[in-house]
Write an enzyme that holds these catalytic residues in place. Structure first.
Site, PDB file in Angstrom:
ATOM      1  N   ALA A   1      53.561  25.032  48.940  1.00 23.51           N
ATOM      2  CA  ALA A   1      53.816  24.864  50.635  1.00 23.51           C
ATOM      3  C   ALA A   1      54.029  23.463  51.111  1.00 23.51           C
ATOM      4  CB  ALA A   1      52.985  25.609  51.591  1.00 23.51           C
TER       5      ALA A   1
ATOM      6  N   ALA B   1      51.447  18.525  51.072  1.00 15.19           N
ATOM      7  CA  ALA B   1      51.862  19.599  50.187  1.00 15.19           C
ATOM      8  C   ALA B   1      50.574  20.509  49.811  1.00 15.19           C
ATOM      9  CB  ALA B   1      52.850  19.536  49.240  1.00 15.19           C
ATOM     10  N   ASP B   2      50.522  21.713  49.240  1.00 16.07           N
ATOM     11  CA  ASP B   2      49.745  22.596  48.561  1.00 16.07           C
ATOM     12  C   ASP B   2      50.252  23.417  47.733  1.00 16.07           C
ATOM     13  OD1 ASP B   2      46.844  22.936  48.818  1.00 16.07           O
ATOM     14  OD2 ASP B   2      47.780  25.015  48.959  1.00 16.07           O
ATOM     15  N   THR B   3      49.598  23.337  46.658  1.00 15.91           N
ATOM     16  CA  THR B   3      49.910  24.073  45.408  1.00 15.91           C
ATOM     17  C   THR B   3      48.986  25.238  45.219  1.00 15.91           C
ATOM     18  OG1 THR B   3      51.611  22.524  44.754  1.00 15.91           O
ATOM     19  CG2 THR B   3      50.933  24.594  43.301  1.00 15.91           C
TER      20      THR B   3
ATOM     21  N   LYS C   1      46.506  20.209  56.102  1.00 16.93           N
ATOM     22  CA  LYS C   1      46.705  18.733  55.692  1.00 16.93           C
ATOM     23  C   LYS C   1      47.322  17.547  56.636  1.00 16.93           C
ATOM     24  CE  LYS C   1      46.021  19.764  50.744  1.00 16.93           C
ATOM     25  NZ  LYS C   1      46.621  20.115  49.574  1.00 16.93           N
TER      26      LYS C   1
END
Length: 192
Positions: A104, A67-69, A52
């Site tokens: 992250a 961010a990534d969840t 991203k």
């Protein structure tokens, strides 16, 4: 230095506001979020944040935050459900069990990238049919990893967490502030 949020998530915007940060721009990247075959949840989540941040165009004097969840039940990655049926499947799998929520964060300034992931253990109560069906009817599951948001109606299903609440919502604030500081962004000082 200008802050660019590489996310269309209103929750991440709200979380940044909690620590006094308002992005100068929002540029949500469009990437393929399909996990690789046999990819583990934590490396997958970290890869998503890196991809991203790499996909967001950056100008001089800007720092980009992405961010990534991901919700993980064992080795299983539970992304955003495609429909109510898949949301029900996810929630029934999580019902009465502990799972991990991994968020992250990746920050880019110039050619440098700082990253960190945070793992929070979460327990979901055993769901009765009426609870599951009532929750599905709210449509709050839409666009949520694992089919639920801890800050919404599903909060009634979560009796216990061990880790970062803000990470489960979508952005670990302590770690994000530290990464921004490392990248030279004045989190607590004057922003010009």
């Amino acid at each position: 230095m200008k802050l660019v949020l590489g996310s269309g998530s209103p929750r991440r915007l709200e979380l940044l506001a909690q620590i006094g940060l308002k992005p100068d721009a929002i540029r949500a990247p469009d990437i393929d979020e399909t996990p690789y075959k046999a990819e583990q949840p934590r490396p997958y989540c970290a890869r998503m944040a890196r991809e991203k941040v790499a996909a967001v165009p950056i100008n001089e004097g800007e720092v980009v935050l992405c961010a990534d969840t991901t919700v993980a039940l064992g080795r299983r990655i539970m992304g955003k459900p495609a429909n109510a049926g898949e949301a029900a499947e996810f929630l029934l799998a999580l019902s009465g069990r502990r799972h991990r929520v991994i968020t992250a964060v990746a920050i880019k300034e110039g050619d440098n990238i700082w990253e960190r992931d945070v793992v929070t253990n979460v327990k979901m109560k055993r769901l009765a049919d009426i609870e599951l069906n009532s929750y599905l009817a709210t449509n709050d599951w839409q666009g949520k990893a694992g089919g639920y948001a801890i800050q919404g109606p599903a909060s009634a299903f979560i009796p216990w967490i061990s880790g970062s609440f803000s990470a489960v919502v979508g952005l670990p604030l302590a770690e994000t502030a530290a990464l921004l500081l490392a990248a030279g962004y004045p989190v607590y000082g004057e922003r010009l």
